[in-house]
Scaffold this active site. Structure first.
Site, PDB file in Angstrom:
ATOM      1  N   MET A 194      25.173   6.571   2.327  1.00 43.57           N
ATOM      2  CA  MET A 194      25.158   7.889   2.950  1.00 43.57           C
ATOM      3  C   MET A 194      25.211   7.780   4.470  1.00 43.57           C
ATOM      4  SD  MET A 194      22.697  11.163   2.252  1.00 43.57           S
ATOM      5  CE  MET A 194      23.578  11.612   0.760  1.00 43.57           C
ATOM      6  N   GLU A 248       0.816  -1.226   0.000  1.00 47.94           N
ATOM      7  CA  GLU A 248       0.000   0.000   0.000  1.00 47.94           C
ATOM      8  C   GLU A 248       0.847   1.273   0.000  1.00 47.94           C
ATOM      9  OE1 GLU A 248      -2.557  -3.240   1.899  1.00 47.94           O
ATOM     10  OE2 GLU A 248      -0.472  -2.556   2.089  1.00 47.94           O
ATOM     11  N   PHE A 256     -11.644  -6.289  14.195  1.00 46.42           N
ATOM     12  CA  PHE A 256     -10.634  -6.752  13.250  1.00 46.42           C
ATOM     13  C   PHE A 256     -10.323  -5.685  12.199  1.00 46.42           C
ATOM     14  CE2 PHE A 256      -9.599  -9.134   9.268  1.00 46.42           C
ATOM     15  CZ  PHE A 256      -8.401  -9.686   9.697  1.00 46.42           C
ATOM     16  N   GLN A 257      -9.051  -5.419  12.003  1.00 48.37           N
ATOM     17  CA  GLN A 257      -8.517  -4.451  11.038  1.00 48.37           C
ATOM     18  C   GLN A 257      -9.085  -3.039  11.232  1.00 48.37           C
ATOM     19  OE1 GLN A 257      -8.627  -6.046   6.976  1.00 48.37           O
ATOM     20  NE2 GLN A 257      -6.658  -7.042   7.365  1.00 48.37           N
TER      21      GLN A 257
END
Length: 538
Positions: free
Chosen positions: A466, A47, A109-110
């Site tokens: 770096m 995502e 849930f979620q």
């Protein structure tokens, strides 16, 4: 129809042609509506990448980028991408699914509070609680994202709201947003002061930031230079804001800029800062007592935040520059200043560093010389960013995208996907280190799936280069710790596993041959360039 259908219809009203996303249970009604209404969807592999895809798309196409995810981990995975876009002023609309409205707060849930999580780094965000608000909220989101200082706006939509039926809707051409009133025209008094100071300056410079590009003010900057003959500096975000083949171009300023650029801005008596926050990496030296600062920015909160400003002008850079140009009836007398700059630049020319492996600076010069006038360079974060930025030349329609504010590793690969889809006729080159590519490596699958002609260069020094430099500079060479890849993967083999062409190169000649092969191939091509582990950033 249901609200999910309405959402997609509203996106089409905003001329959205494609969305990037990753489905899940609490966004499925919207996905079904995308399928039924035949809107193009790109399935990412993470995502976070969906937001970077939309970021690259927005910057290349000059439109608002759109991405979607489900609730919980789907939404929280987007946080880094959202913050990246916020710091670099990229217009996005992010749509997330959410658990049913009556379950919010029950830790089901979620479930995750994405509104609270993203409040510090979105221009605005909305939790939809009423089906009748949906069309207005989407209109507001696009208006806020693209106007004023651009940025990301998030809409969180509970699944039960998505499924509710709605009889009719009206999608307005425009909408009034109470308390939101960006200033586009500069204060006339300040504009007059700016013009007068420009006319009498002896050592003036212009410093262009990313706001020049956001406001489409490149031509106005060029016109101001034609009229005044003032030399131009750029920040990293403003690298393509001024034609680098123009004799008035000096170079990049700031922490990773050229030494002579920083010396010139230190010795100037007038600095015209256009569309730059002048944050720590692009910090300019204002020690000269005689120096005056003009700062032009559409975001009033950024004016004077990082430096003391004599003439602040809030508004759209394009409009303000037009007004300043109209009021300049004579150019300043700066012939001695320009001669000094020319001589100074000549004394600071970099020497070619000898290395048995690939010299990344020379590699980027070669790439620059062998790409078209509309090439788009997407950099990652780390040494590769400045090897690319300082050695690739920007002129005509060339562009550069990178994570300038947040410094997000992994940005370049997914952003290059969005850039190529946003501007298909441009040559797109993504440059990254071996650390950056491993962050979102799976997006090579999207490159193959979408059949995108992207050239990918991986500078492999088996280090977080770096950070290693910072360790050595701060604590000495024995302090190097946690920055070494002892067993790096075979990136050429990985590219081929995804069905892409690839080649590993060990010196400059091999790089040049591989790059020509890549450009002739007219399809995605990954070049793994082996770099000495001690090769420095600057």
């Amino acid at each position: 129809m249901i609200v999910a259908d309405l959402i997609v219809k509203c996106l089409k009203k905003e001329n959205v042609e494609l969305v990037y996303g990753y489905p899940g249970g609490h966004i499925l009604p919207v996905y079904e509506s995308i399928r039924k209404q035949d809107m193009k969807h790109v399935l990412v592999r993470n995502e976070q990448s969906a937001v970077h895809n939309a970021n690259g798309y927005a910057r290349a196409s000059k439109k608002v980028g759109v991405c979607l995810a489900t609730s919980g981990p789907g939404a929280t995975n987007m946080i880094t991408g959202i913050s990246t876009a916020y710091m670099d002023s990229v217009p996005l609309v992010i749509i997330t699914g959410q658990v049913p409205l009556n379950q919010i707060g029950d830790d089901v849930f979620q479930e995750a509070d994405i509104i609270g999580s993203t409040e510090p780094f979105t221009k605005y965000n909305y939790l939809v609680k009423n089906k009748d608000e949906v069309a207005g909220i989407i209109k507001k989101a696009f208006k806020i994202a693209r106007t004023g200082r651009p940025g990301p706006v998030l809409i969180d939509i509970p699944k039960d709201i998505q499924l509710q039926k709605i009889r009719s809707y009206e999608y307005p051409d425009d909408i009034f947003i109470k308390g939101y009133n960006p200033v586009f025209e500069g204060h006339i008094g300040q504009i007059k002061r700016a013009a007068n100071n420009i006319k009498k300056a002896k050592k003036p410079v212009i410093c262009c930031g990313g706001g020049v590009l956001s406001s489409d003010a490149k031509e106005e900057v060029a016109e101001l230079v034609r009229k005044t003959d003032i030399p131009v500096l750029v920040t990293f975000m403003g690298l393509c804001a001024f034609d680098q083949t123009n004799p008035n171009y000096i170079g990049m300023v700031g922490m990773h800029g050229e030494n002579y650029s920083n010396k010139i801005i230190k010795e100037s008596d007038l600095v015209i800062v256009i569309g730059s926050r002048v944050a720590d990496r692009s910090k300019i030296d204002v020690t000269a007592r005689s120096k005056k600062i003009i700062q032009i920015d559409i975001d009033s909160a950024e004016i004077g935040k990082n430096l003391s400003v004599d003439i602040p002008i809030v508004g759209d850079a394009k409009n303000i520059l037009k007004d300043i140009i109209e009021r300049i009836d004579k150019a300043p007398e700066i012939s001695e200043w320009k001669e000094y700059i020319c001589n100074l630049k000549g004394r600071y020319q970099e020497k070619i560093e000898e290395t048995p492996l690939v010299n990344p600076k020379e590699a980027m010069k070669f790439a620059s010389d062998n790409m078209s006038d509309n090439a788009i360079l997407i950099t990652d974060v780390g040494q590769n960013q400045f090897w690319a930025a300082r050695n690739f030349k920007f002129y005509k329609d060339r562009m550069i995208f990178g994570s300038g504010g947040l410094g997000t590793m992994g940005y370049s690969l997914p952003a290059s996907i969005g850039a190529k889809m946003g501007k298909p006729d441009s040559e797109v080159i993504a440059v990254m280190g071996d650390g950056g590519i491993q962050m979102l490596l799976a997006e090579l699958g999207v490159v193959k799936e979408q059949n995108l002609d992207i050239k990918i260069i991986v500078f492999n020094n088996a280090r977080l280069g770096m950070v290693k430099e910072l360790q050595e500079n701060s604590y000495g060479r024995p302090s190097v710790f946690g920055t070494i890849f002892t067993d790096s993967p075979d990136f050429e083999a990985i590219a081929k596993a995804f069905g892409l062409r690839g080649r590993t190169v060990k010196n400059n000649q091999e790089f040049e041959e591989a790059f020509k092969e890549a450009m002739d191939s007219k399809e995605a091509f990954l070049i793994e360039a082996l770099v000495d582990s001690d090769f420095k950033t600057l």
